[in-house]
Design a protein around this motif. Structure first.
Motif, PDB file in Angstrom:
ATOM      1  N   VAL A 916       0.815  -1.215   0.000  1.00 33.85           N
ATOM      2  CA  VAL A 916       0.000   0.000   0.000  1.00 33.85           C
ATOM      3  C   VAL A 916       0.848   1.264   0.000  1.00 33.85           C
ATOM      4  CG1 VAL A 916      -0.227   0.490   2.483  1.00 33.85           C
ATOM      5  CG2 VAL A 916      -2.192   0.836   0.970  1.00 33.85           C
ATOM      6  N   LEU A 917       2.146   1.124   0.210  1.00 38.40           N
ATOM      7  CA  LEU A 917       2.999   2.302   0.355  1.00 38.40           C
ATOM      8  C   LEU A 917       3.107   3.082  -0.953  1.00 38.40           C
ATOM      9  CD1 LEU A 917       5.901   0.832   2.538  1.00 38.40           C
ATOM     10  CD2 LEU A 917       3.957   2.207   3.276  1.00 38.40           C
ATOM     11  N   ASN A 918       3.127   4.392  -0.815  1.00 34.11           N
ATOM     12  CA  ASN A 918       3.239   5.301  -1.958  1.00 34.11           C
ATOM     13  C   ASN A 918       4.712   5.437  -2.336  1.00 34.11           C
ATOM     14  OD1 ASN A 918       3.129   7.362  -3.811  1.00 34.11           O
ATOM     15  ND2 ASN A 918       2.136   8.841  -2.471  1.00 34.11           N
ATOM     16  N   PRO A 919       5.104   5.000  -3.536  1.00 32.82           N
ATOM     17  CA  PRO A 919       6.537   5.062  -3.902  1.00 32.82           C
ATOM     18  C   PRO A 919       7.051   6.480  -4.098  1.00 32.82           C
ATOM     19  CG  PRO A 919       5.205   4.333  -5.763  1.00 32.82           C
ATOM     20  CD  PRO A 919       4.280   4.390  -4.585  1.00 32.82           C
ATOM     21  N   ASP A 920       6.145   7.471  -4.170  1.00 32.93           N
ATOM     22  CA  ASP A 920       6.577   8.857  -4.354  1.00 32.93           C
ATOM     23  C   ASP A 920       7.007   9.520  -3.050  1.00 32.93           C
ATOM     24  OD1 ASP A 920       6.043   8.766  -7.061  1.00 32.93           O
ATOM     25  OD2 ASP A 920       3.967   9.402  -6.811  1.00 32.93           O
TER      26      ASP A 920
END
Length: 1014
Positions: A916-920
């Protein structure tokens, strides 16, 4: 006058002589750094012969080594695509329109995906997308990646294939048909025309089958009343933006009453425009979000609420005299408002709900709709009760369940379990192996809504599609696919929906409907009914008060009906009213708490402790129930939240609270109860006494509508004065440092309107999802170590109103006398029995003259030209000087590495949860400060997208996670240098002010004075 009183936050701070309370006000960090661990024990230190020179040399080396070790982040090697999918562009997000309904929550959504992973829920803003995401819907993306989900079909508690389970169910259905045995489909409310058609086909194929709809939190009384009056089993819909006078009797319509989703319409009438705003009366037992927003709130037992409803009915419909009490005043103003008035009620009584329909019909209320009815509650208490009787008689041959967990949610679940044992075959489609699925013959893993196709009719006349945004993570099977199989239909569910959709899309093509997510049709008006309203009024008037205390059961903003009890974002979300996370509890009024010797107190580390109590309802006893002393709780009533106390199918860390469904007898949310003090103390994880701004001048500015309309803004929105060259000048005219030209390029501001903010918390969860905010758990929250980048402060008045607080403060005389300022302020720490409430979202204020920058020894925090205060995590060495120097207390320190750490076994501790982590956005490592970045990754993407497309950024195109999530319009983000942006216009509004303006920090976040229609 404007409000510049000294604000206090909680009922716990009652003892003006408390050294703990005083210490917590003055200490930035509740717990001291354990230096004794670094310097070993005193005896060894005193007997050491090490010289001072050597000591400094060793300390210098070890400190440098520790600093380097703390700053070294983990290294992960990644493997690129061998064959890159055509539709996936690395680093670019894709958005898919979908709709969500789980039987309790519902919304029209856009789902943000990165490299095929759904990572964020956004609101669908296309015309016809009526319902925005609440906090639970925003958090639902994390439930997709729950590693405790049921992953494979189980037959007799052993792993099996879907084909094996399907054959067993088909054999059981054939046996039931041959023997005339009863087949029951037990589901939550489906609101899906295609699914209901499938069920109708199933019943036609299996003549002994029937469909029973079960809502864990029942609205059956309102459904029964509407069905009696209008011939349709549905709920009336309300648009509060069309009402000038709103009267609510026990309905928390800003919370979960009849599904919620009313806050956007309500907020439109609450922002004073052309000197007008709606008037809101609230009569209730528990303190709710609706009560907190009301202009006039009256605490009242449910028994008295019923009498109040009868009185208003007699005034509106019967023409009786209104009277001069609060109920009479509300009735009088409601009648005067006519079609611009509306009344709602949460009383779970068919007669009460009939009176609501009669009153709104008599008013010809514009806010009340019987055409575009809500289809999101269809459950029948009567049919569920009959099913349990049939099961225990052995009359049910085959029971197939979907979307329900009756073993957990039924008050008399033991009776259901005994009946389940007499059913020849039981099957459950379930997301996880919960209390019910774990004891059925067959447990089938259901897909998450983000893995599924479905269609929905949330309100009559609207059509929404649910489309998958990721391939199923496990060997799941949709309930509808099972129905197709049992009906002998070889089509898949996608084709089935597509074939049925033409009847609902009003000419819109299938592809266009999938793209938009919604299609608008025309709602046919319900047939006007002829229910016996007078008889209902007479019956309700005869209702008697409960014996002992009234226990009022409700659902919390965070956990709802408990379906997402596995979700750490929601467990760690502080309740907007009590500010407690990771718990449910019984709420008691101050007067009743004193009589019962129940108390709350703040202890040395800043944590809140509370008494335990024993609750008994209908012979059912719950022991060691934690107690919260709740200002505004009606005397003689208790409150307790449903949705907690789940044990099966959850990680141990999530198994918190007590199961209040045990008290939900007869699906009645009001029960006669007894309460008695018990021994021991409960340790709450309450953020109320942490990071406080109390006592620092103008925090929340308030005025009333009369003053707002008749006085100059300088009187009710005073600019604080400071001394310059021994002369008093306005604080806004003084700069601590030389200012640079901010008119070039973009300059971002965030506007927060205190009139529109309902405290719903959708922004908090959206911020979690967008910015990879970690979950730290109950014990760390208790130590004041929560990592929320955005908090919603809640303030109570000590008198009945904040205006009376001001008057009291201004009449202080002397310093230490009984009525002096210190003694007076001590007295003002005590919230009123029925206080006014204000919510205030607080995040990094992105000061143009930021005090954090001047004290950072490594320049980790610095200001950008676009108005954002940056954090360079790789530079930060965790001195915490910036946190100490921040007047807003918005910086968070990473005490631990929360990612991949068994001590914090939440979603960041497993590969599935980390999807679920946002790569940005960086996942921060231990030993650094972090804070709101004003979603710099989102603002830069907007700029780069416009640049790539060869155009200027559009009006109001800039967004942050919180502003995009705010359905009430309280948060507006944009570029103040673009005069067409809404935020630029709001910055010029006469209600605009900055938080702690006298400090001179020049924030880029501004607020709007709260106006009350008193």
């Amino acid at each position: 006058m404007s409000s510049n009183k000294k604000y206090w936050k909680s009922v716990e701070e009652l003892n003006e002589n408390s050294s703990i309370v005083e210490a917590l006000r003055n200490n930035e960090f509740a717990e001291e750094i354990p230096t004794d661990e670094f310097l070993s024990d005193k005896e060894a230190l005193s007997s050491s012969s090490t010289t001072r020179r050597d000591f400094l040399k060793y300390v210098g080396f070890t400190t440098a080594a520790a600093t380097l070790a703390a700053c070294e982040g983990p290294v992960h090697k990644s493997i690129p695509y061998v064959l890159q999918p055509e539709q996936v562009i690395p680093g670019v997000a894709d958005f898919y329109a979908t709709s969500m309904f789980d039987g309790f929550d519902f919304a029209n959504l856009l789902v943000k995906t990165r490299e095929g992973r759904p990572i964020k829920i956004e609101n669908n803003t296309i015309a016809g997308a009526k319902f925005a995401a609440n906090a639970r819907v925003h958090a639902s993306v994390l439930s997709l990646y729950d590693n405790t989900r049921l992953k494979i079909t189980k037959v007799a508690q052993k792993e099996a294939s879907w084909q094996e389970a399907d054959l067993k169910i088909k054999a059981s259905l054939a046996d039931a048909k041959a023997k005339g045995g009863q087949v029951v489909l037990l589901t939550n409310t489906l609101a899906s025309p295609s699914t209901e058609k499938l069920i109708a086909e199933f019943i036609a194929k299996n003549p002994t089958a029937k469909h029973v709809v079960y809502d864990a939190v029942s609205e059956s009384a309102a459904l029964d009343a509407f069905e009696a009056a209008y011939g349709e089993r549905a709920l009336a819909d309300y648009d509060f933006s069309k009402a000038n006078t709103i009267v609510s009797i026990g309905a928390d319509f800003l919370g979960d009453w009849q599904g919620g989703g009313f806050d956007a319409g309500y907020a439109k009438g609450r922002v004073p425009q052309a000197g007008k705003m709606s008037k809101h009366f609230q009569f209730e037992a528990n303190m709710t979000l609706s009560g907190a927003a009301a202009d006039k709130r009256v605490p009242m037992t449910v028994a008295n609420q019923k009498q109040a409803l009868v009185k208003i009915y007699n005034v509106i419909v019967g023409g009786a005299a209104a009277g001069t009490d609060e109920v009479g005043k509300a009735a009088q103003q409601l009648k005067a408002a006519g079609s611009k008035g509306v009344l709602v009620s949460g009383i779970q009584d068919k007669n009460a709900q009939l009176l609501v329909l009669a009153i709104n019909a008599a008013l010809t209320s514009e806010a009340f709709s019987t055409a575009a009815t809500r289809q999101i509650r269809k459950g029948s208490n009567e049919k569920v009760a009959q099913l349990i009787v049939d099961m225990n008689k052995g009359n049910v041959h085959t029971l197939i369940m979907s979307g329900v967990n009756p073993v957990y949610t039924l008050a008399d679940s033991a009776n259901f379990v005994s009946g389940l044992k007499k059913v020849k075959l039981s099957a459950a489609f379930s997301l996880r192996e919960d209390e019910t699925a774990s004891i059925t013959n067959i447990a089938i893993p259901a897909p998450h809504y983000l893995e599924s196709w479905n269609d929905l009719m949330l309100t009559k006349g609207t059509y929404s599609l649910t489309q998958p945004t990721i391939r199923p993570l496990f060997s799941s099977k949709q309930f509808q696919e099972g129905l197709l199989s049992w009906n002998g239909n070889s089509a898949d569910y996608y084709d089935y929906i597509k074939a049925n959709s033409a009847a609902y899309t009003n000419g819109k093509s299938w592809n266009q409907t999938v793209h938009d997510g919604v299609a608008l049709g025309i709602a046919s008006a319900s047939i006007s009914g002829s229910a016996d309203y007078a008889g209902a009024a007479n019956a309700l008037a005869k209702s008697k008060p409960a014996n002992g205390f009234e226990l009022v059961l409700y659902t919390k903003t965070g956990l709802g009906d408990g379906q997402q009890a596995n979700n750490p974002w929601l467990q760690e979300f502080p309740d907007p009213i009590t500010r407690v996370a990771w718990d449910n509890y019984v709420t008691v009024s101050k007067a009743d708490a004193d009589a019962l010797k129940l108390e709350n107190k703040i202890v040395a580390n800043g944590g809140l402790n509370g008494s335990y109590a024993t609750l008994t309802v209908n012979g059912v006893k719950l022991e060691n129930v934690p107690v919260i002393v709740q200002p505004g709780q009606a005397k003689g009533t208790l409150g307790m939240a449903l949705g907690y106390g789940k044990k099966v199918g959850l990680k141990e860390e999530m198994q918190v609270g007590l199961n209040a469904y045990a008290f939900y007898a007869g699906f009645n949310n009001v029960q006669s109860a007894t309460i008695a003090a018990a021994s021991g103390e409960h340790e709450f994880s309450c953020v109320q006494s942490q990071k406080t701004l109390m006592g620092r001048g103008d925090i929340i500015k308030e005025t009333n509508l009369t003053i707002f309309n008749t006085k100059d803004a300088k009187e009710w929105n005073k600019v604080p004065m400071v001394s310059l060259d021994h002369k008093e000048v306005e604080a806004t005219s003084v700069d601590l440092w030389d200012s640079f030209d901010r008119s070039v390029g973009h300059h971002f501001n965030l506007s927060i309107d205190l009139n529109a903010c309902t405290g719903c918390g959708a922004c908090v969860i959206a911020c979690h999802a967008e910015n990879n905010v970690p979950v730290v758990g109950k014990s760390e929250i208790r130590r004041s170590r929560d990592m929320h980048w955005l908090r919603i402060d809640r303030y109570y008045s000590s008198e009945e109103t904040f205006a009376e607080d001001n008057e009291k403060k201004e009449n202080f005389d002397g310093l230490f006398g009984k009525k002096g300022s210190l003694g007076g302020f001590g007295d003002m720490e005590n919230p009123a029995d029925n206080p006014q409430v204000s919510f205030q979202p607080v995040m990094c204020q992105h000061c143009n003259h930021a005090p954090c920058e001047t004290v950072c020894p490594v320049a980790a925090t610095s200001h950008g030209r676009q108005g954002q205060n940056h954090m360079a995590y790789n530079r930060c060495v965790g001195t915490r000087y910036c946190a100490n120097n921040c007047p807003y207390k918005v910086r968070r320190f990473n005490w631990f590495l929360y990612n991949g750490n068994d001590e914090f076994d939440f979603h960041m501790n497993n590969d599935l949860g980390r999807m679920v982590l946002n790569p940005d956005v960086n996942v921060r490592s231990r030993g650094v400060m972090e804070k709101c970045s004003m979603c710099i990754q989102m603002t830069q993407l907007t700029i780069l997208t416009a640049k790539r497309e060869g155009r200027e950024v559009g009006v109001d195109e800039f967004q942050t996670a919180c502003s995009a999530a705010c359905s009430s319009g309280a948060m507006v983000f944009g570029d103040v240098n673009n005069k067409e942006d809404q935020v630029a216009k709001l910055a010029e509004d006469k209600r605009m002010y900055h938080l702690l303006e006298s400090v001179g920090t020049k924030p880029n976040v501004f607020y709007h004075v709260k106006v009350r229609n008193t």
